[in-house]
Scaffold this motif. Structure first.
Motif, PDB file in Angstrom:
ATOM      1  N   TYR A  89     -18.724  17.201 -14.899  1.00  0.00           N
ATOM      2  CA  TYR A  89     -19.188  17.114 -16.279  1.00  0.00           C
ATOM      3  C   TYR A  89     -20.600  16.524 -16.329  1.00  0.00           C
ATOM      4  O   TYR A  89     -21.478  17.032 -17.025  1.00  0.00           O
ATOM      5  CB  TYR A  89     -18.247  16.242 -17.128  1.00  0.00           C
ATOM      6  CG  TYR A  89     -16.813  16.701 -17.165  1.00  0.00           C
ATOM      7  CD1 TYR A  89     -16.481  18.049 -17.171  1.00  0.00           C
ATOM      8  CD2 TYR A  89     -15.767  15.785 -17.194  1.00  0.00           C
ATOM      9  CE1 TYR A  89     -15.167  18.472 -17.208  1.00  0.00           C
ATOM     10  CE2 TYR A  89     -14.444  16.195 -17.240  1.00  0.00           C
ATOM     11  CZ  TYR A  89     -14.150  17.537 -17.243  1.00  0.00           C
ATOM     12  OH  TYR A  89     -12.835  17.942 -17.284  1.00  0.00           O
ATOM     13  N   SER A 101     -23.346  18.713 -14.732  1.00  0.00           N
ATOM     14  CA  SER A 101     -23.675  19.930 -15.483  1.00  0.00           C
ATOM     15  C   SER A 101     -24.911  19.742 -16.349  1.00  0.00           C
ATOM     16  O   SER A 101     -25.618  20.723 -16.640  1.00  0.00           O
ATOM     17  CB  SER A 101     -22.481  20.352 -16.352  1.00  0.00           C
ATOM     18  OG  SER A 101     -22.268  19.444 -17.426  1.00  0.00           O
ATOM     19  N   THR A 160     -14.549  23.224 -16.014  1.00  0.00           N
ATOM     20  CA  THR A 160     -15.917  23.216 -15.484  1.00  0.00           C
ATOM     21  C   THR A 160     -16.640  24.517 -15.808  1.00  0.00           C
ATOM     22  O   THR A 160     -17.805  24.508 -16.239  1.00  0.00           O
ATOM     23  CB  THR A 160     -15.890  22.995 -13.960  1.00  0.00           C
ATOM     24  OG1 THR A 160     -15.229  21.753 -13.675  1.00  0.00           O
ATOM     25  CG2 THR A 160     -17.302  22.952 -13.398  1.00  0.00           C
ATOM     26  N   HIS A 197     -20.170  25.102 -18.149  1.00  0.00           N
ATOM     27  CA  HIS A 197     -21.342  25.849 -17.673  1.00  0.00           C
ATOM     28  C   HIS A 197     -21.634  27.043 -18.571  1.00  0.00           C
ATOM     29  O   HIS A 197     -22.805  27.378 -18.807  1.00  0.00           O
ATOM     30  CB  HIS A 197     -21.140  26.275 -16.223  1.00  0.00           C
ATOM     31  CG  HIS A 197     -21.306  25.154 -15.236  1.00  0.00           C
ATOM     32  ND1 HIS A 197     -22.517  24.561 -14.961  1.00  0.00           N
ATOM     33  CD2 HIS A 197     -20.400  24.497 -14.467  1.00  0.00           C
ATOM     34  CE1 HIS A 197     -22.367  23.603 -14.064  1.00  0.00           C
ATOM     35  NE2 HIS A 197     -21.085  23.539 -13.749  1.00  0.00           N
TER      36      HIS A 197
END
Length: 386
Positions: free
Chosen positions: A17, A20, A233, A237
């Motif tokens: 997290y 990112s 995830t 993104h």
């Protein structure tokens, strides 16, 4: 400068997290742990924030008075961040390791305020119960809150006395809000900070995002992935790809109508698209569909700090739901740049078409493309000091 509260117990899960949105050599700050990372975490990756280990708070006289000593550790990290900061730091941002930020939008929001004065910027919780249990006058730490350098300096100077007064309070962000209030400063709320004190599917919330820059989203591992076909995830993104192409537009809701077919469209740019087989007023579609659950099951209504709509099985009211699959910049035939977002159907609606006269079915539609003119992504220099 960021101060990120973390724990080695959850870092492997939550590190994606932070990574990112963290940009090495661009963003600055530290992630704070309760103990030094072991060999399993080393060598420390360059794409993660630098880590710091909290001071030993058990040696502090106030330690034994705290109902929740972990919060004392987090509070001290705020001061430790200030001590390591250069004089050129204008804002300090506190957040958690399960939070994702759009830093450029954060800068745009903070640039509205004079960093030479004392400001405390954040947002309270979506949950009425959370605000009642803590306070409505608080920037929740999961969503993140920002303090100007002068206010941070004052907090650091008066923190010891503040800690002695508020040992009974149960969270570090609650104590910070009390300390700030004692300094005569009220919170300034910005709608783009999202605490997400919710459970389950939060697509209803994100599909009706307020028209404010999307700054942060918290509790990423206590809610379902925000894109139904992706894991957590991958979902983050996907959303940040949209933010990278146009951070000013991401999650902003647009509502329009196609009257020949009696359809309403609600688009959360870069995220989702809904088609309704009836014409609904904008004020109604701006209310989030209640796809999510209250943060605490024991809570009594009202649950939320905003109005919601119930998801109905009425085919004239239930939306056909689509989610962003791809986003790209193109050069159109007129020689202009555009951004094309492609939304694909989540699943069959499994309802009959709306039976009202003249209302057409949207069931055959499996994909929708939205063409948007490019907007100039402002650089930091364009939005003033931050």
């Amino acid at each position: 400068m960021f101060c990120i509260a973390a724990s080695l117990k959850t870092w492997k899960l939550r590190k994606p997290y932070i990574e990112s949105w963290w940009e090495p050599n661009v963003t600055r700050g530290y992630v704070f742990f309760e103990e030094p990372p072991g060999e399993e975490f080393l060598p420390w990756p360059a794409k993660s924030p630098e880590f710091r280990v909290h001071e030993d708070v058990t040696k502090l006289d106030v330690f034994t008075r705290f109902n929740n000593p972990i919060q004392l550790r987090i509070l001290r990290s705020v001061v430790e961040t200030f001590k390591e900061a250069d004089k050129d730091v204008k804002w300090f941002v506190m957040t958690d390791d399960d939070t994702v930020m759009v830093v450029e939008n954060l800068l745009e929001v903070l640039a509205k305020y004079d960093y030479r004065k004392s400001y405390y910027i954040g947002m309270n919780s979506e949950s009425v119960k959370s605000n009642v249990d803590f306070t409505f006058e608080m920037g929740f730490g999961g969503a993140g809150y920002a303090l100007t350098y002068p206010l941070m300096e004052a907090i650091a100077e008066h923190l010891e006395g503040c800690l002695l007064r508020y040992t009974h309070l149960v969270s570090s962000d609650y104590i910070v809000s009390a300390c700030v209030a004692d300094l005569g400063i009220d919170p300034t709320f910005e709608k783009g900070f999202h605490q997400v004190d919710l459970h389950g599917d939060i697509s209803g919330l994100l599909s009706a995002h307020p028209n404010a820059p999307f700054v942060s989203i918290h509790h990423m591992d206590t809610t379902e992935p925000i894109f139904p076909s992706k894991n957590r995830t991958e979902s983050i993104h996907q959303l940040l790809r949209a933010a990278k192409l146009d951070r000013t537009r991401v999650l902003q809701q647009t509502i329009c109508h196609h009257r020949p077919s009696h359809w309403s469209f609600s688009i959360s740019w870069g995220y989702s698209l809904q088609i309704y087989e009836s014409v609904f007023p904008r004020w109604l579609l701006k209310r989030p569909l209640e796809t999510f659950l209250p943060w605490l099951p024991i809570a009594k209504p009202p649950f939320y700090m905003f109005n919601t709509r119930w998801p109905f099985d009425n085919p004239c009211e239930a939306p056909h739901a689509f989610f962003a699959e791809s986003i790209k910049r193109i050069h159109n035939t007129e020689g202009e740049d555009e951004i094309v977002t492609t939304y694909v159907r989540k699943s069959p609606r499994n309802l009959q078409p709306c039976p009202l006269d003249g209302h057409q079915s949207a069931e055959p539609i499996t994909k929708v493309q939205v063409f948007s003119p490019t907007t100039r992504n402002m650089e930091i220099s364009d939005i003033g000091p931050a």
